[in-house]
Motif scaffolding. Structure first.
Motif, mmCIF file in Angstrom:
data_model
loop_
_atom_site.group_PDB
_atom_site.id
_atom_site.type_symbol
_atom_site.label_atom_id
_atom_site.label_comp_id
_atom_site.label_asym_id
_atom_site.label_seq_id
_atom_site.Cartn_x
_atom_site.Cartn_y
_atom_site.Cartn_z
ATOM 1 N N GLU A 72 0.834 -1.215 0.000
ATOM 2 C CA GLU A 72 0.000 0.000 0.000
ATOM 3 C C GLU A 72 0.865 1.260 0.000
ATOM 4 O O GLU A 72 0.567 2.232 -0.701
ATOM 5 C CB GLU A 72 -0.897 0.029 1.238
ATOM 6 N N GLN A 73 1.902 1.228 0.813
ATOM 7 C CA GLN A 73 2.786 2.395 0.863
ATOM 8 C C GLN A 73 3.496 2.588 -0.477
ATOM 9 O O GLN A 73 3.617 3.705 -0.971
ATOM 10 C CB GLN A 73 3.830 2.226 1.988
ATOM 11 N N MET A 74 3.954 1.472 -1.050
ATOM 12 C CA MET A 74 4.621 1.555 -2.362
ATOM 13 C C MET A 74 3.658 2.141 -3.395
ATOM 14 O O MET A 74 4.061 2.947 -4.243
ATOM 15 C CB MET A 74 5.079 0.165 -2.829
ATOM 16 N N ASN A 75 2.416 1.751 -3.304
ATOM 17 C CA ASN A 75 1.425 2.249 -4.262
ATOM 18 C C ASN A 75 1.239 3.754 -4.161
ATOM 19 O O ASN A 75 1.026 4.437 -5.161
ATOM 20 C CB ASN A 75 0.077 1.549 -4.057
ATOM 21 N N LYS A 76 1.302 4.278 -2.943
ATOM 22 C CA LYS A 76 1.144 5.724 -2.784
ATOM 23 C C LYS A 76 2.249 6.494 -3.514
ATOM 24 O O LYS A 76 2.054 7.613 -3.953
ATOM 25 C CB LYS A 76 1.179 6.098 -1.294
ATOM 26 N N ARG A 77 3.425 5.890 -3.570
ATOM 27 C CA ARG A 77 4.553 6.553 -4.236
ATOM 28 C C ARG A 77 4.500 6.405 -5.753
ATOM 29 O O ARG A 77 5.203 7.102 -6.490
ATOM 30 C CB ARG A 77 5.886 5.968 -3.727
ATOM 31 N N LYS A 78 3.683 5.466 -6.207
ATOM 32 C CA LYS A 78 3.694 5.158 -7.648
ATOM 33 C C LYS A 78 3.170 6.310 -8.496
ATOM 34 O O LYS A 78 2.313 7.077 -8.088
ATOM 35 C CB LYS A 78 2.808 3.935 -7.913
ATOM 36 N N ALA A 79 3.673 6.345 -9.711
ATOM 37 C CA ALA A 79 3.206 7.317 -10.684
ATOM 38 C C ALA A 79 1.748 7.018 -11.010
ATOM 39 O O ALA A 79 1.338 5.873 -11.064
ATOM 40 C CB ALA A 79 4.044 7.195 -11.951
ATOM 41 N N LYS A 80 0.960 8.101 -11.209
ATOM 42 C CA LYS A 80 -0.426 7.841 -11.566
ATOM 43 C C LYS A 80 -0.988 8.947 -12.469
ATOM 44 O O LYS A 80 -0.737 10.122 -12.265
ATOM 45 C CB LYS A 80 -1.300 7.642 -10.328
ATOM 46 N N GLY A 81 -1.725 8.516 -13.481
ATOM 47 C CA GLY A 81 -2.481 9.434 -14.341
ATOM 48 C C GLY A 81 -1.647 10.478 -15.041
ATOM 49 O O GLY A 81 -0.438 10.333 -15.241
ATOM 50 N N ARG A 82 -2.334 11.555 -15.387
ATOM 51 C CA ARG A 82 -1.678 12.608 -16.157
ATOM 52 C C ARG A 82 -0.747 13.451 -15.312
ATOM 53 O O ARG A 82 0.053 14.225 -15.818
ATOM 54 C CB ARG A 82 -2.744 13.519 -16.775
ATOM 55 N N HIS A 96 8.648 12.175 -17.467
ATOM 56 C CA HIS A 96 8.844 12.752 -16.127
ATOM 57 C C HIS A 96 7.581 13.351 -15.559
ATOM 58 O O HIS A 96 6.544 13.404 -16.214
ATOM 59 C CB HIS A 96 9.998 13.741 -16.114
ATOM 60 N N ASP A 97 7.684 13.769 -14.305
ATOM 61 C CA ASP A 97 6.518 14.192 -13.529
ATOM 62 C C ASP A 97 6.353 15.703 -13.572
ATOM 63 O O ASP A 97 7.312 16.428 -13.266
ATOM 64 C CB ASP A 97 6.714 13.817 -12.057
ATOM 65 N N PRO A 98 5.178 16.214 -13.848
ATOM 66 C CA PRO A 98 4.934 17.660 -13.735
ATOM 67 C C PRO A 98 4.913 18.112 -12.266
ATOM 68 O O PRO A 98 5.044 19.297 -11.976
ATOM 69 C CB PRO A 98 3.566 17.847 -14.381
ATOM 70 N N ALA A 99 4.738 17.161 -11.368
ATOM 71 C CA ALA A 99 4.830 17.456 -9.929
ATOM 72 C C ALA A 99 5.142 16.147 -9.233
ATOM 73 O O ALA A 99 4.674 15.079 -9.648
ATOM 74 C CB ALA A 99 3.522 18.028 -9.384
ATOM 75 N N ILE A 100 5.943 16.214 -8.177
ATOM 76 C CA ILE A 100 6.209 14.993 -7.417
ATOM 77 C C ILE A 100 5.692 15.127 -5.997
ATOM 78 O O ILE A 100 5.804 14.213 -5.207
ATOM 79 C CB ILE A 100 7.710 14.660 -7.373
ATOM 80 N N ILE A 101 5.118 16.271 -5.685
ATOM 81 C CA ILE A 101 4.816 16.540 -4.272
ATOM 82 C C ILE A 101 3.834 15.515 -3.696
ATOM 83 O O ILE A 101 3.971 15.104 -2.544
ATOM 84 C CB ILE A 101 4.331 17.995 -4.080
ATOM 85 N N HIS A 102 2.872 15.076 -4.506
ATOM 86 C CA HIS A 102 1.897 14.096 -3.981
ATOM 87 C C HIS A 102 2.563 12.743 -3.771
ATOM 88 O O HIS A 102 2.244 12.025 -2.842
ATOM 89 C CB HIS A 102 0.704 13.972 -4.941
#
Lengths: 372, 372, 372, 372
Positions: free
Chosen positions: C42-52, C332-338
């Motif tokens: 679950e914790q790993m999933n929170k860090r995973k890349a998601k969506g746009r 790459h990520d437009p934001a990584i804060i989440h």
């Protein structure tokens, strides 16, 4: 960390033989330890030079605590001990400062510190720097004593003379440790003491020096202390002991004697007695797999003969690179092994205390034993 | 730091004898070191079990580098090496898991880890954990070789058989080190090798085991390495060596032999030859005041007899606390001393490399020698 | 120690973005901790890349424990976690490897590692290296949860959008922490979440990136944790947080807001309620004099905008030193804060756990309170 | 390590506000550094209390070096500095010792040290403990100056008054650093200084206190310093800064301001000028990926308002647990931010020096750059 050792009770040592003061800071001590200054002085006295078998430099060696103690108890913040240097004869050293003393740190310190080291009396490499260690060790010994853990050392060998080894029986060992507490030339047999002192006096008369082997015992250390792989209890203890100047060998239990036996001869059989797990013999010196097993921890430490001798020696002048004959000036010890015993006790106390605290760090969070 | 050692090249070791893999991470390596995988494999081979004088567990022991190397060179970021475990016979251990093996870490690990340790094959206390150390050591040895620093070990004593000590002459010593490079049962005299192998075979035939003493030499370490007071070169080397399972004694130069001599007999006279400062003898094993003096560093390491023997032994059942007879199952070595030599070389390389880097840290800022 | 942190639970991290695997070793964990693999995932999933709002690189990120766990429980010996890299597009990076990406570590790593670093995907400097931290943090969070200590983070600011701060009331705060547990874009107000996602999508659409501020709370840490002078709780927490790539600010309680108030406005009054000492406000964020006071620990962490953007940027070619225009290839990520929130939670857990164990180390020996 | 910090130049701090002396040991200094005692005194003077905007406790603060310096140069062995305490008014504190001072360490120290701490004047938690840091920092600043590295701080914000930020232009910045050297209330604009002093005097007149933000710059640090992952330059600097009492925020470059910008606005473009790689802006404060990039290192440090105020505050009596009103007795500062600037410079010097030495450790062995 060079001049700091320990993960929990971190000792930082400083000073030179002919500087204004030497000292040590102990950081991480538990708060609320009552300081027994009398005991500290007794320990300092054991390290002091005495009679014909020691240097004629006489220092009061009164440790002064300048921080970390309030109203007689440790505060838990850094405890710094200072010891003034008073009886320096610095001029003894200035004359011969370029003649590198054999078996001393003169040459190596000169390379390392590019000639900036304080050469007088060996500077930071002097055996004198062990004085603050003894003061610090007195506090560690006290804390361990509160846990019923006791440490003692004796000279098991001094040049040609041998003493008995520590007894295998725990009761006898306890009595021996008790008896060693009050002596400043620690041996188990009195005759050994007399013969060793004679050896040292003979060496002194001859302008020579002798070394020997110290056997140490630590009793009542609980099983489970030591942090392998790299911080085995042997690793930690050896690290501390090898910081004492003149130590050239450290071994545990049978030590180098293990090489002469087969596994079946030296494996320590395991038994359950008096409600605890013991081994019937203690060839492993209380340590298996780098972790204490509850039996007495037995350590041998070899001290080389004092390098300072009055005989003429071959060396070079570091400025000219020319060969020169050297007769060391200054006051020095024909043997330091008797004075080293209390230093060994002190660093053992600091090492064991630190390892016990490392164990406590994890114990609080792992308090339930697996059901078998 | 438990399973991490080193200030500059920090080694973190992990794994259990019967887990899926064991490994090591080396952090702080210089960037740009070409990895010689062939050399690494040769070193791994020296540690491998062989013939009748070793365990019948046979592992491929192929180290796989999974980070920290890019296009054949170290990157300077952590280098992790994995070694798969393949040839486990875990069932050998399940049957006797409650019978504490004498002179092993079974009891102490049980106390320390509250019964949660992986007991199979000794778990994290298995000699097998030294395999990653050898892979790591191969890299350290390479870096030192680039500086013309060489390390070799031989078995100077195995039970009743002795080998010659390393030569005092530097040329001879260099040749001996060269010759020891290719052997997997390292002795200086061939007859010593033959006799020692016979001893081990005899012990094996008898269900017993033997130990011995390893003598190691490190040449061309520059003077000035070592960080007293507490990180004397002896302290650091001993700390590393005592992490190797079964080591019970570590000594330098004459080691415990110092106790039998006077200062005038063993002080190493200093001379200036071939444009450098040397000592005419090397009783101090290349170290004075905890700092290298440029002479060969000479170390003795005592390895106790393998605790696993096939003879019946007295022990207890940890669950019932009752006395039981134990005959150890599983595959084990009647001696490990020949396999331990390369492990000793490896940790010496790691220790010396680390101390040299510590020296470099300060050198950059203290580059002007005091005028005398 | 570079890639190792912690005195008790020592984390050693390794791997590169485009190597075969990345991982972490946790050394010093208590034995007997049941591993909750579900929670770790679950914790790993929170860090995973998601969506746009995230990179299109999709990694399974399945942590595999290869040592230190036996029959479902920690053994107390080093626990190593490996995560395979699968979805690398290394060729994206080869084309532009000489064009130094602004605000990245390209130039600094090149200087530091003399050109030997693995440049692909940022190598060891990739945000990807935080994946093993999250796996490790999951174990630390579990251990803390056993002590009723809970940690949560939310995005208090993302570019122009703000969220509410954590509640002052302990009951409300507890509920907020509980609510944040299940979300992968953590905010306290749902509208803030929606608005922030819009901001990120707008930045993405524009080939740009945004950053923000994370507010974290740790509740139920007992008073007395932290080791001033140099290891104040703030020092330790900041040290851990600043290892997370892109962190450029760390503050406690009111943080930089303290500069706008007088002492009388922000001193936290002390009271005794529900049988414990509390402060009526918590401007100091649960820490006084570098030691926890039992109130919630409140931390702000500023994450800079992701340096990888699709807009054209000015830079140089490191080989030719000539100015070049750069349009970064790769995903790459437009934001990584989440994605960073769970990383922050993880390192906070590791930091707090370590500090608590440091406290336990000394507590065992100082168990009697002074009479007032 | 609690009261020791640093891997190369290890600082161990000790002492209490009302003990006999406070001090620091610096271990690992290069040998041969000429000690500039005049500069040390100037630095000490900057930290001294002055006029109406400071405490009325006046200490001579003469640092006395008792080891590690010989004939005017560092020896390379531990350098210990002692500072006597002279002007204690301990009775001020005895009367109110049970009334816990809000926002102070009274309660937390009491929990941590079980009531054994020296409470007088804050004991080991007093701002006074920063005096030895300034003496130590003077030596680190000297060593850095020998490498043409310079450090300066100014008050960029004090309550409602702001100063200019450091100039972006390197020449201007250098001039600002030079100008700040001689002032003891450091601001860039003189009017800011005057207005800030007025603020502090107003707070003092009101029995209140104020805090602020310090901006620091370090110039000429070579690129390549910092040891990510866990010892990023930000991690190390923040660790040191957060040991200074009253620091509640630390940020780099734009710091928390990063949250208000997009990547394209704040990414620092890279250029090649005057034969070196530079960035056209310096929003990242001279650090990328945790490693210095050769640009000025820019740090913001938030100092909270002095917790000691003369206004009546709500607290409890720790013995009775009853609510009590407290009016703090004793002499204290309405602001410490002007005195804190030199402390910040000092710890920055120690931190940077340490990181540079860490870099040197590895450089000696990795001296060949990869051909591209």
């Amino acid at each position: 960390m060079k001049n700091t050792i320990g993960r929990h009770v971190c000792c930082t040592i400083f000073g030179e033989s002919h500087g204004s003061a030497i000292g040590i800071t102990l950081d991480g001590l538990p708060a609320g330890i009552a300081i027994d200054e009398q005991f500290m002085l007794e320990q300092m006295n054991k390290r002091k030079a005495k009679g014909r078998i020691s240097t004629q430099r006489h220092e009061a060696d009164l440790p002064k605590i300048i921080s970390g103690v309030f109203e007689g108890y440790t505060t838990g913040t850094p405890l710094t001990i200072l010891i003034q240097n008073n009886d320096q004869h610095s001029s003894d050293y200035e004359k011969t400062k370029n003649r590198l003393r054999p078996a001393h740190a003169d040459y190596t310190a000169d390379v390392k510190y590019l000639g900036y080291q304080d050469y007088r009396g060996g500077g930071h490499f002097s055996g004198r720097i062990t004085a603050p260690l003894v003061a610090a060790g007195a506090i560690a010994l006290q804390i361990l004593k509160n846990q019923d853990i006791h440490i003692a050392s004796h000279i098991i060998k001094c040049h040609t003379v041998s003493d008995d080894a520590f007894a295998q029986s725990e009761d006898q060992l306890k009595a021996q440790i008790q008896a060693l507490r009050s002596t400043s030339f620690p041996t188990i047999r009195e005759e050994a003491q007399i013969a060793m002192i004679k050896e040292i006096e003979a060496a002194a008369a001859n302008g020579d020096s002798v070394g020997g082997i110290i056997e140490s015992a630590v009793i009542n250390v609980p099983a489970g202390i030591g942090e392998p792989f790299f911080d085995s209890l042997e690793s930690i203890i050896a690290h501390y002991l090898y910081s004492i100047p003149a130590v050239k060998g450290v071994a545990f239990g049978l030590g180098f004697g293990f090489s002469e036996h087969t596994g079946s001869e030296v494996n320590d059989s395991i038994a359950f007695e008096n409600n605890r797990v013991i081994t019937k013999t203690n060839n492993n010196g209380g340590i298996n797999g780098g972790i204490s097993n509850g039996m007495p921890i037995i350590i041998q430490t070899c001290i080389k003969p004092t390098p300072s001798i009055y005989k003429e020696q071959d060396t070079i002048n570091k400025a000219t690179k020319q060969a020169e004959k050297l007769i060391i000036q200054g006051r020095h010890d024909p043997a330091i092994i008797h004075r080293a015993c209390v230093v060994v006790d002190s660093v053992l106390a600091l090492a064991i205390l630190d390892c016990m605290m490392e164990r406590s760090a994890v114990l609080a969070l792992q308090n339930k034993r697996k059901e078998d």
